[in-house]
Motif scaffolding. Structure first.
Motif, mmCIF file in Angstrom:
data_model
loop_
_atom_site.group_PDB
_atom_site.id
_atom_site.type_symbol
_atom_site.label_atom_id
_atom_site.label_comp_id
_atom_site.label_asym_id
_atom_site.label_seq_id
_atom_site.Cartn_x
_atom_site.Cartn_y
_atom_site.Cartn_z
ATOM 1 N N LEU A 37 -6.621 2.857 2.846
ATOM 2 C CA LEU A 37 -6.299 2.846 4.444
ATOM 3 C C LEU A 37 -5.144 2.451 4.612
ATOM 4 C CD1 LEU A 37 -9.883 0.848 4.371
ATOM 5 C CD2 LEU A 37 -9.459 3.150 5.850
ATOM 6 N N ASP A 38 -4.208 1.731 3.863
ATOM 7 C CA ASP A 38 -3.442 1.149 4.014
ATOM 8 C C ASP A 38 -2.636 2.051 3.751
ATOM 9 O OD1 ASP A 38 -3.778 -1.345 3.839
ATOM 10 O OD2 ASP A 38 -3.639 -1.471 1.839
ATOM 11 N N SER A 39 -2.281 3.496 3.436
ATOM 12 C CA SER A 39 -1.265 4.283 2.912
ATOM 13 C C SER A 39 -2.000 5.582 3.592
ATOM 14 C CB SER A 39 -1.492 5.005 1.447
ATOM 15 O OG SER A 39 -2.641 5.248 1.454
ATOM 16 N N PHE A 40 -2.847 5.815 4.209
ATOM 17 C CA PHE A 40 -2.400 7.196 5.408
ATOM 18 C C PHE A 40 -1.773 7.134 6.663
ATOM 19 C CE2 PHE A 40 -4.937 8.464 8.972
ATOM 20 C CZ PHE A 40 -5.313 9.790 8.471
ATOM 21 N N ASP A 41 -1.490 8.245 6.750
ATOM 22 C CA ASP A 41 -0.568 8.667 7.309
ATOM 23 C C ASP A 41 -0.687 9.657 7.755
ATOM 24 O OD1 ASP A 41 2.391 9.412 8.881
ATOM 25 O OD2 ASP A 41 2.650 9.923 6.838
ATOM 26 N N PRO A 42 -1.012 9.564 10.053
ATOM 27 C CA PRO A 42 -2.050 10.197 10.552
ATOM 28 C C PRO A 42 -1.213 11.331 10.932
ATOM 29 C CG PRO A 42 -2.551 8.061 11.405
ATOM 30 C CD PRO A 42 -1.366 7.887 9.837
ATOM 31 N N ARG A 43 0.384 10.724 10.421
ATOM 32 C CA ARG A 43 1.056 12.286 11.187
ATOM 33 C C ARG A 43 1.194 13.303 10.188
ATOM 34 N NH1 ARG A 43 2.915 8.217 14.218
ATOM 35 N NH2 ARG A 43 3.268 8.124 15.767
ATOM 36 N N ALA A 44 0.979 12.932 8.926
ATOM 37 C CA ALA A 44 1.306 13.871 7.751
ATOM 38 C C ALA A 44 0.187 14.743 7.865
ATOM 39 C CB ALA A 44 1.535 13.480 6.194
ATOM 40 N N VAL A 45 -1.508 14.262 8.470
ATOM 41 C CA VAL A 45 -2.316 14.868 7.722
ATOM 42 C C VAL A 45 -2.166 15.781 9.445
ATOM 43 C CG1 VAL A 45 -3.711 13.174 6.379
ATOM 44 C CG2 VAL A 45 -4.176 12.801 8.793
ATOM 45 N N ALA A 46 -2.238 15.147 10.467
ATOM 46 C CA ALA A 46 -1.862 16.278 11.307
ATOM 47 C C ALA A 46 -1.008 17.462 11.480
ATOM 48 C CB ALA A 46 -1.498 15.815 12.798
ATOM 49 N N ALA A 47 -0.558 17.741 10.590
ATOM 50 C CA ALA A 47 1.028 18.952 10.804
ATOM 51 C C ALA A 47 0.204 20.138 9.928
ATOM 52 C CB ALA A 47 2.190 17.943 9.834
ATOM 53 N N ASP A 92 -2.062 10.179 17.490
ATOM 54 C CA ASP A 92 -2.533 9.287 17.746
ATOM 55 C C ASP A 92 -4.118 9.322 17.693
ATOM 56 O OD1 ASP A 92 -0.288 9.301 19.066
ATOM 57 O OD2 ASP A 92 0.079 9.892 20.858
ATOM 58 N N LEU A 93 -4.744 10.667 18.135
ATOM 59 C CA LEU A 93 -6.341 10.339 17.883
ATOM 60 C C LEU A 93 -6.430 10.244 16.466
ATOM 61 C CD1 LEU A 93 -7.750 13.277 19.491
ATOM 62 C CD2 LEU A 93 -8.636 10.831 20.168
ATOM 63 N N LEU A 94 -6.084 10.646 15.422
ATOM 64 C CA LEU A 94 -5.883 10.212 14.186
ATOM 65 C C LEU A 94 -6.074 8.563 13.495
ATOM 66 C CD1 LEU A 94 -4.973 13.391 12.171
ATOM 67 C CD2 LEU A 94 -7.496 12.738 12.793
ATOM 68 N N THR A 95 -4.490 8.202 14.454
ATOM 69 C CA THR A 95 -4.411 6.827 14.345
ATOM 70 C C THR A 95 -5.584 5.872 15.314
ATOM 71 O OG1 THR A 95 -1.983 7.498 14.560
ATOM 72 C CG2 THR A 95 -2.807 4.838 15.263
ATOM 73 N N ALA A 96 -6.189 6.227 15.985
ATOM 74 C CA ALA A 96 -7.741 5.851 16.447
ATOM 75 C C ALA A 96 -8.396 5.731 16.264
ATOM 76 C CB ALA A 96 -7.698 5.582 17.965
ATOM 77 N N CYS A 97 -8.360 6.575 15.130
ATOM 78 C CA CYS A 97 -9.596 6.833 14.512
ATOM 79 C C CYS A 97 -9.721 5.949 12.871
ATOM 80 C CB CYS A 97 -9.874 8.396 13.675
ATOM 81 S SG CYS A 97 -10.883 8.894 15.080
ATOM 82 N N ALA A 98 -8.351 6.069 12.249
ATOM 83 C CA ALA A 98 -8.154 4.915 11.289
ATOM 84 C C ALA A 98 -8.182 3.861 11.626
ATOM 85 C CB ALA A 98 -6.549 5.428 10.382
ATOM 86 N N ALA A 99 -7.842 3.229 12.356
ATOM 87 C CA ALA A 99 -8.332 1.716 12.517
ATOM 88 C C ALA A 99 -9.329 1.395 12.988
ATOM 89 C CB ALA A 99 -7.497 1.425 14.615
ATOM 90 N N ARG A 100 -10.596 2.756 13.550
ATOM 91 C CA ARG A 100 -12.044 2.368 12.778
ATOM 92 C C ARG A 100 -12.462 2.411 11.904
ATOM 93 N NH1 ARG A 100 -10.491 3.281 18.354
ATOM 94 N NH2 ARG A 100 -11.749 3.083 20.071
ATOM 95 N N LEU A 101 -11.364 2.839 10.960
ATOM 96 C CA LEU A 101 -12.378 3.072 9.717
ATOM 97 C C LEU A 101 -12.578 1.476 9.043
ATOM 98 C CD1 LEU A 101 -10.928 5.967 8.299
ATOM 99 C CD2 LEU A 101 -13.373 5.910 9.064
ATOM 100 N N GLU A 102 -11.860 0.636 9.614
ATOM 101 C CA GLU A 102 -11.625 -0.885 8.509
ATOM 102 C C GLU A 102 -12.715 -1.542 8.551
ATOM 103 O OE1 GLU A 102 -8.682 -2.987 8.089
ATOM 104 O OE2 GLU A 102 -7.477 -0.691 8.294
ATOM 105 N N LEU A 103 -13.980 -0.758 9.375
ATOM 106 C CA LEU A 103 -15.080 -1.350 9.208
ATOM 107 C C LEU A 103 -15.630 -1.263 7.852
ATOM 108 C CD1 LEU A 103 -17.099 1.186 12.220
ATOM 109 C CD2 LEU A 103 -16.907 -1.964 11.803
ATOM 110 N N PHE A 104 -15.189 -0.045 7.388
ATOM 111 C CA PHE A 104 -15.228 0.696 5.870
ATOM 112 C C PHE A 104 -14.355 -0.037 4.716
ATOM 113 C CE2 PHE A 104 -16.872 3.474 8.870
ATOM 114 C CZ PHE A 104 -18.430 3.372 8.882
#
Length: 355
Positions: free
Chosen positions: A169-179, A318-330
């Motif tokens: 989670l800490d290393s997830f880069d939304p911009r990299a995976v969105a490209a 931006d959408l992936l960033t919002a999704c990743a924030a919700r992954l904090e549940l896990f």
């Protein structure tokens, strides 16, 4: 049966019928995406984990993990028993031992319950598939704590979600995976089990409008002649499927949806940059994904897929960033805290399950 607990941690007997590595293709084991994460977290916290079912990684997949993990065929001394719950599957684990096609997971689970739990050893029954009947006497057993991977577990049960490693989670880069470009507008990875209604409602109509792939065990597909079913794929291919797709749909059995029981598919997809469209019928859907990814019907799914395909890369990020924030549940450290809380308070000599 039990040993003296030391400051170094607990000796945990862990019963699983699945794999820690990639395993084999022809098996329904979603635990491969998160099981080793939980086990490695427990070990890193100073605990010893002993696996009490067969070493399927070795015997079926030919993967030798014995230098990293420990298996025991007998009944070793342990402090706590954790069961990934198994249920009767006619013709498979309900048949006599040695009969063709027999798996001994249910017999072994009964042996563990008889030897450890019935003698008072604290037992965490993790009902990962929502298969323990509401009326089952084990729910009232004084040595058993029932956990479910749900935000709203059944009465008397506790929440223990499928974990994601903190460093992932800490290393997830939304911009990299969105490209980059994605070949497939829509993909689904997973098996048919109890998902026909959700598939009919949210996926099949969208599949009529968009190029798509469905990977998994789907045996009764005549009602969807337009859907492209690819069959089961190796576990190591799952990430690639998501990385090549714009979107997926989180399809859940009704018993999962009403409890807010989300599978590992959500983080498999998000971490690969595939946006998870989520039926509004899933309880607490907004805690799993932003509302802009909620869908109300198959036509709504199709429309949203079209918009996602045309979405600029920065908006996808931006959408992936919002999704990743919700992954904090896990997050793993959070789930280890939850697991710690599940241990019986009367066992004051037990050390903490968190670092």
């Amino acid at each position: 049966m039990t040993r003296t607990t030391t400051a170094s941690g607990l000796r945990i007997g862990y019963s699983l019928w699945g794999f820690l590595g990639p395993g084999v293709t022809d098996t329904p084991d979603g635990g491969r995406s998160h099981r080793h994460t939980l086990i490695d977290g427990l070990i890193a916290a100073g605990h010893e984990v002993v696996f009490l079912q067969a070493n399927r990684d070795l015997t079926e997949a030919g993967t030798d993990l014995r230098e990293t993990y420990t298996w025991a065929d007998g009944l070793p001394e342990i402090d706590v028993l954790i069961l990934e719950w198994r249920w009767p599957i006619p013709g498979r684990n309900t048949t006599p031992c040695g009969q063709p096609g027999h798996t001994c997971d249910l017999h072994r689970q009964r042996e563990l319950l008889d030897y450890y739990t019935e003698q008072g050893l604290p037992t965490i029954l993790w009902d990962k598939d929502q298969r323990l009947p509401a009326e089952d006497h084990l729910r009232q057993h004084p040595s058993i704590t029932v956990a479910e991977p749900a935000l709203h577990p059944s009465p008397g049960a506790h929440s223990l979600l499928f974990p994601i490693a903190d460093e992932v989670l800490d290393s997830f880069d939304p911009r990299a995976v969105a490209a980059g470009a994605r070949q497939w507008p829509l993909v689904y990875v997973g098996n048919q089990y109890d998902r026909d209604d959700a598939f009919d409602t949210y996926f099949a109509p969208a599949a009529a409008r968009h190029a798509h792939r469905v990977a998994g065990k789907w045996t009764n597909t005549n009602r969807w002649p337009h859907v492209r079913f690819a069959g089961r794929v190796p576990f190591i291919v799952v990430e690639d499927l998501y990385r090549d797709a714009t979107s997926t749909v989180l399809l859940l059995p009704e018993r999962y949806a009403r409890r807010g029981h989300m599978t590992q598919r959500i983080f498999e997809a998000v971490l690969a940059g595939c946006l998870p469209l989520t039926p509004v019928t899933i309880r607490s859907a907004s805690r799993f994904v932003p509302t802009s990814l909620h869908v109300t019907s198959g036509s709504d799914t199709a429309d949203r897929v079209s918009r996602l395909m045309d979405m600029p890369e920065r908006h996808r990020a931006d959408l992936l960033t919002a999704c990743a924030a919700r992954l904090e549940l896990f997050r793993l450290s959070t789930q280890l805290d939850h697991l710690d809380a599940l241990l019986p308070a009367a066992r004051t000599e037990l050390t903490s399950l968190t670092p």
